[in-house]
Design a protein around this motif. Sequence first.
Motif, PDB file in Angstrom:
ATOM      1  N   ALA A 205     -43.455 -32.473  21.183  1.00 54.33           N
ATOM      2  CA  ALA A 205     -42.449 -33.413  21.681  1.00 54.33           C
ATOM      3  C   ALA A 205     -41.052 -33.052  21.189  1.00 54.33           C
ATOM      4  N   GLN A 208     -39.736 -29.955  22.994  1.00 57.14           N
ATOM      5  CA  GLN A 208     -39.235 -30.282  24.330  1.00 57.14           C
ATOM      6  C   GLN A 208     -37.825 -30.865  24.265  1.00 57.14           C
ATOM      7  N   GLN A 209     -37.621 -31.818  23.364  1.00 67.24           N
ATOM      8  CA  GLN A 209     -36.319 -32.468  23.288  1.00 67.24           C
ATOM      9  C   GLN A 209     -35.228 -31.517  22.826  1.00 67.24           C
ATOM     10  N   HIS A 290     -50.316 -34.233  36.242  1.00 64.96           N
ATOM     11  CA  HIS A 290     -49.975 -33.458  35.057  1.00 64.96           C
ATOM     12  C   HIS A 290     -51.126 -33.350  34.071  1.00 64.96           C
ATOM     13  N   VAL A 331     -43.173 -39.444  27.552  1.00 57.95           N
ATOM     14  CA  VAL A 331     -43.400 -38.029  27.209  1.00 57.95           C
ATOM     15  C   VAL A 331     -43.153 -37.751  25.735  1.00 57.95           C
ATOM     16  N   ARG A 332     -42.422 -38.611  25.050  1.00 56.08           N
ATOM     17  CA  ARG A 332     -42.232 -38.426  23.611  1.00 56.08           C
ATOM     18  C   ARG A 332     -43.535 -38.645  22.856  1.00 56.08           C
ATOM     19  N   PRO A 335     -46.614 -35.369  25.318  1.00 54.51           N
ATOM     20  CA  PRO A 335     -45.872 -34.193  25.803  1.00 54.51           C
ATOM     21  C   PRO A 335     -46.512 -33.504  27.001  1.00 54.51           C
ATOM     22  N   ALA A 338     -44.778 -34.037  30.459  1.00 50.45           N
ATOM     23  CA  ALA A 338     -43.412 -33.591  30.726  1.00 50.45           C
ATOM     24  C   ALA A 338     -43.323 -32.849  32.062  1.00 50.45           C
ATOM     25  N   LYS A 339     -42.149 -32.903  32.670  1.00 56.05           N
ATOM     26  CA  LYS A 339     -41.924 -32.220  33.935  1.00 56.05           C
ATOM     27  C   LYS A 339     -41.823 -30.710  33.723  1.00 56.05           C
ATOM     28  N   VAL A 342     -38.663 -29.220  32.159  1.00 55.89           N
ATOM     29  CA  VAL A 342     -38.542 -29.338  30.703  1.00 55.89           C
ATOM     30  C   VAL A 342     -39.438 -28.315  30.022  1.00 55.89           C
ATOM     31  N   LEU A 343     -40.677 -28.213  30.477  1.00 58.84           N
ATOM     32  CA  LEU A 343     -41.627 -27.270  29.867  1.00 58.84           C
ATOM     33  C   LEU A 343     -41.091 -25.843  29.937  1.00 58.84           C
ATOM     34  N   THR A 346     -38.924 -24.669  27.004  1.00 54.01           N
ATOM     35  CA  THR A 346     -39.456 -24.634  25.644  1.00 54.01           C
ATOM     36  C   THR A 346     -39.775 -23.196  25.230  1.00 54.01           C
TER      37      THR A 346
END
Length: 417
Positions: A205, A208-209, A290, A331-332, A335, A338-339, A342-343, A346
């Motif tokens: 998580a 990702q952020q 997902h 998503v936090r 994870p 996540a879309k 975003v992935l 990473t």
Amino acid sequence: MKLSSIVVTLILTVGVSYYVYTPLPAAIEEPLKLMLLDALFRAMMQVGDLCQCLGLSHHITVIRGTISGLESLGEIAGGQRGGVRVSDVDFDRVPVRVYEPPAAGGGEGGLRRAVMFYHGGGWALGATKMGSYDVLCRQMSDELNAVVVSVEYRLAPEVHFPVQYEDCLAAAKHFLEPGILGKLSVDPQRVAVSGDSAGGNLAAAVAQQISVDDSVSVKFSVQALIYPVLQGLDLNTPSHQQNHNIPILHRFIMARFWLLYLGVDTSLHPLLLSPSFLHHPSIPPSVRSHLNWTTLLPAKHIKHYKPVGMETGSQEVTGQEGDLLPGLLDVRAAPLLAKQGVLGRTPRAYILTCEYDVLRDDGLMYTRRLQDAGVTVSSRHYDDGFHGALSFAHWPFFFDVGKRMIRGYMDWLQENL
């Protein structure tokens, strides 16, 4: 008198044997040792539940105290690495333990690697000072010539999501500040984020952020996730069905940890385990896609299992059910949801999974989703592995598979960080 003593001894022996014995797959080595470990953990859970029912203490407090007492019986043999310097400080008001290697440098300009590590324990147990984690971080620092930062994030039930995540994110942002990295002689191009189990959840998580936060100039270069928990919407994946009663993370215990993390009444665990929960009308089809294991998992892991519960997923969200879903859809906390955009931002990943682990499919599905997003992933699957094995590579509960996991994890970081 002598005969009665023999009878009592026999009864106790049979009773203990019955309590300890758990059928295990033939592929798991050292089964008796794992049975004893599982019996100990179950006993801690049951004593904790009893204390909570009597109003004496929260069951998690009892478990923490028991674990602490067991650790005090003896330090982990061979665990200390004398040259590693250890200091306990705060990163943006979050306690962390910093491990610094004895060598002055190892990269360009004498700069060193770094690993930010989040311990496991269901967001409720574990600590930076816990023997297995302290030994692992010392070993990483020594072998990799790396600065290792182990984060002492706050735990449930004292706090709930998103506090654990926010602690980990705050510590990460502080560590990634150029001034902090410079002070610790860390190469900003060689910083990893890692964690096991619930710590793997937090690491994924946070990765990702950080990857999408333009205010953070230094990004993590790799993520290393050890049997991570990545979603709580579907606790009926093939691995949950296959391993529902395999030590040490039974399916119902995972459900209870999720409820503790989200601050929801733990009596709701039957709802979370319900086959119909994933198909609730409040859960968008895009979210279900997902974690659609029928397309994300390799056939060898799907085996004979089939999706269940679709026909009963029509109830409305009411009361505490409504309190549960928002956290599981965040998503936090999850994870895996996540879309793709975003992935795809990473860093390259190492994902360790175990065949006999309810969380196996979380890691395998995340591997596939990351790969589909264009991320390079090294997937390491242990056919004889079980949840938590990496933490049991030292006295008193040491398993050969745990030692192999540590070696593979270290070798990957050595080559990729």
